[in-house]
Scaffold this motif. Structure first.
Motif, short mmCIF file in Angstrom:
data_model
loop_
_atom_site.label_atom_id
_atom_site.label_comp_id
_atom_site.label_asym_id
_atom_site.label_seq_id
_atom_site.Cartn_x
_atom_site.Cartn_y
_atom_site.Cartn_z
N HIS A 28 0.83 -1.21 0.00
CA HIS A 28 0.00 0.00 0.00
C HIS A 28 0.87 1.26 0.00
N THR A 29 1.90 1.27 0.84
CA THR A 29 2.81 2.42 0.89
C THR A 29 3.56 2.57 -0.42
N LEU A 30 4.00 1.47 -0.99
CA LEU A 30 4.72 1.50 -2.26
C LEU A 30 3.83 2.01 -3.37
N GLU A 31 2.57 1.57 -3.38
CA GLU A 31 1.63 2.03 -4.41
C GLU A 31 1.45 3.54 -4.31
N ARG A 32 1.28 4.06 -3.11
CA ARG A 32 1.12 5.50 -2.94
C ARG A 32 2.35 6.25 -3.43
N ALA A 33 3.54 5.70 -3.18
CA ALA A 33 4.78 6.37 -3.60
C ALA A 33 4.95 6.33 -5.11
N VAL A 34 4.57 5.22 -5.74
CA VAL A 34 4.80 5.06 -7.18
C VAL A 34 3.75 5.78 -8.02
N VAL A 35 2.49 5.57 -7.72
CA VAL A 35 1.44 6.13 -8.59
C VAL A 35 0.91 7.46 -8.10
N GLY A 36 1.19 7.82 -6.88
CA GLY A 36 0.72 9.09 -6.35
C GLY A 36 -0.56 8.92 -5.58
N GLU A 37 -0.78 9.85 -4.67
CA GLU A 37 -1.93 9.78 -3.77
C GLU A 37 -3.26 9.79 -4.53
N ALA A 38 -3.34 10.56 -5.60
CA ALA A 38 -4.61 10.70 -6.32
C ALA A 38 -4.97 9.46 -7.13
N ARG A 39 -3.98 8.62 -7.44
CA ARG A 39 -4.25 7.47 -8.31
C ARG A 39 -4.31 6.15 -7.56
N VAL A 40 -4.29 6.18 -6.26
CA VAL A 40 -4.36 4.95 -5.47
C VAL A 40 -5.76 4.35 -5.61
N ARG A 41 -5.82 3.05 -5.87
CA ARG A 41 -7.10 2.37 -6.03
C ARG A 41 -7.81 2.28 -4.69
N THR A 42 -9.09 2.57 -4.72
CA THR A 42 -9.90 2.50 -3.51
C THR A 42 -11.13 1.66 -3.81
N ALA A 43 -11.85 1.30 -2.77
CA ALA A 43 -13.09 0.53 -2.96
C ALA A 43 -14.08 1.36 -3.77
N ARG A 44 -14.15 2.65 -3.49
CA ARG A 44 -15.07 3.52 -4.25
C ARG A 44 -14.66 3.58 -5.73
N GLY A 45 -13.37 3.70 -5.98
CA GLY A 45 -12.88 3.72 -7.36
C GLY A 45 -13.15 2.41 -8.08
N ASN A 46 -12.92 1.30 -7.38
CA ASN A 46 -13.20 -0.01 -7.98
C ASN A 46 -14.68 -0.17 -8.28
N ALA A 47 -15.53 0.30 -7.36
CA ALA A 47 -16.98 0.19 -7.58
C ALA A 47 -17.40 1.04 -8.78
N TRP A 48 -16.85 2.23 -8.90
CA TRP A 48 -17.20 3.10 -10.02
C TRP A 48 -16.74 2.47 -11.35
N GLU A 49 -15.56 1.89 -11.35
CA GLU A 49 -15.08 1.21 -12.56
C GLU A 49 -16.00 0.06 -12.93
N ALA A 50 -16.49 -0.68 -11.94
CA ALA A 50 -17.41 -1.78 -12.21
C ALA A 50 -18.73 -1.26 -12.78
N VAL A 51 -19.23 -0.14 -12.25
CA VAL A 51 -20.46 0.46 -12.77
C VAL A 51 -20.25 0.88 -14.23
N CYS A 52 -19.14 1.52 -14.49
CA CYS A 52 -18.85 1.96 -15.87
C CYS A 52 -18.73 0.78 -16.82
N ALA A 53 -18.08 -0.29 -16.37
CA ALA A 53 -17.94 -1.49 -17.20
C ALA A 53 -19.30 -2.12 -17.46
N ASP A 54 -20.17 -2.17 -16.45
CA ASP A 54 -21.52 -2.71 -16.63
C ASP A 54 -22.31 -1.87 -17.64
N ARG A 55 -22.19 -0.56 -17.54
CA ARG A 55 -22.88 0.32 -18.49
C ARG A 55 -22.37 0.12 -19.90
N ALA A 56 -21.06 -0.02 -20.04
CA ALA A 56 -20.47 -0.24 -21.37
C ALA A 56 -20.96 -1.56 -21.96
N ARG A 57 -21.01 -2.62 -21.14
CA ARG A 57 -21.52 -3.91 -21.63
C ARG A 57 -22.99 -3.80 -22.01
#
Length: 87
Positions: A28-57
């Motif tokens: 988790h610490t390494l991910e924050r350091a490499v991709v930056g605080e704004a791009r860290v995957r979160t449960a909310r982000g994962n849920a939104w990606e799933a909603v977008c993928a469902d809509r696209a399908r």
């Protein structure tokens, strides 16, 4: 009979849980350091990606249904035209 309680020992599961917990924290610490605080995957982000993928399908299925309906209509018109030529 002894009144002493047995000494608690550290079992294999305790060690593996500790190692897993430390590994997750490090990743988790390494991910924050490499991709930056704004791009860290979160449960909310994962849920939104799933909603977008469902809509696209759903959009793709709707488009495919529309194309199949158009083909069915074109096929019906062609069959009717062929019956008029023969009959």
């Amino acid at each position: 009979m002894s009144a002493e309680k047995p000494h608690p020992t550290i079992g294999l599961t305790t060690v593996s849980r500790t190692v897993a917990s430390l590994a997750v924290g490090m990743v988790h610490t390494l991910e924050r350091a490499v991709v930056g605080e704004a791009r860290v995957r979160t449960a909310r982000g994962n849920a939104w990606e799933a909603v977008c993928a469902d809509r696209a399908r759903a959009d793709q299925r709707a488009e495919l249904d529309r194309l199949v309906a158009e083909l069915a209509v074109a096929h019906a018109h062609a069959a009717a035209r062929d019956r008029q030529r023969v009959g």
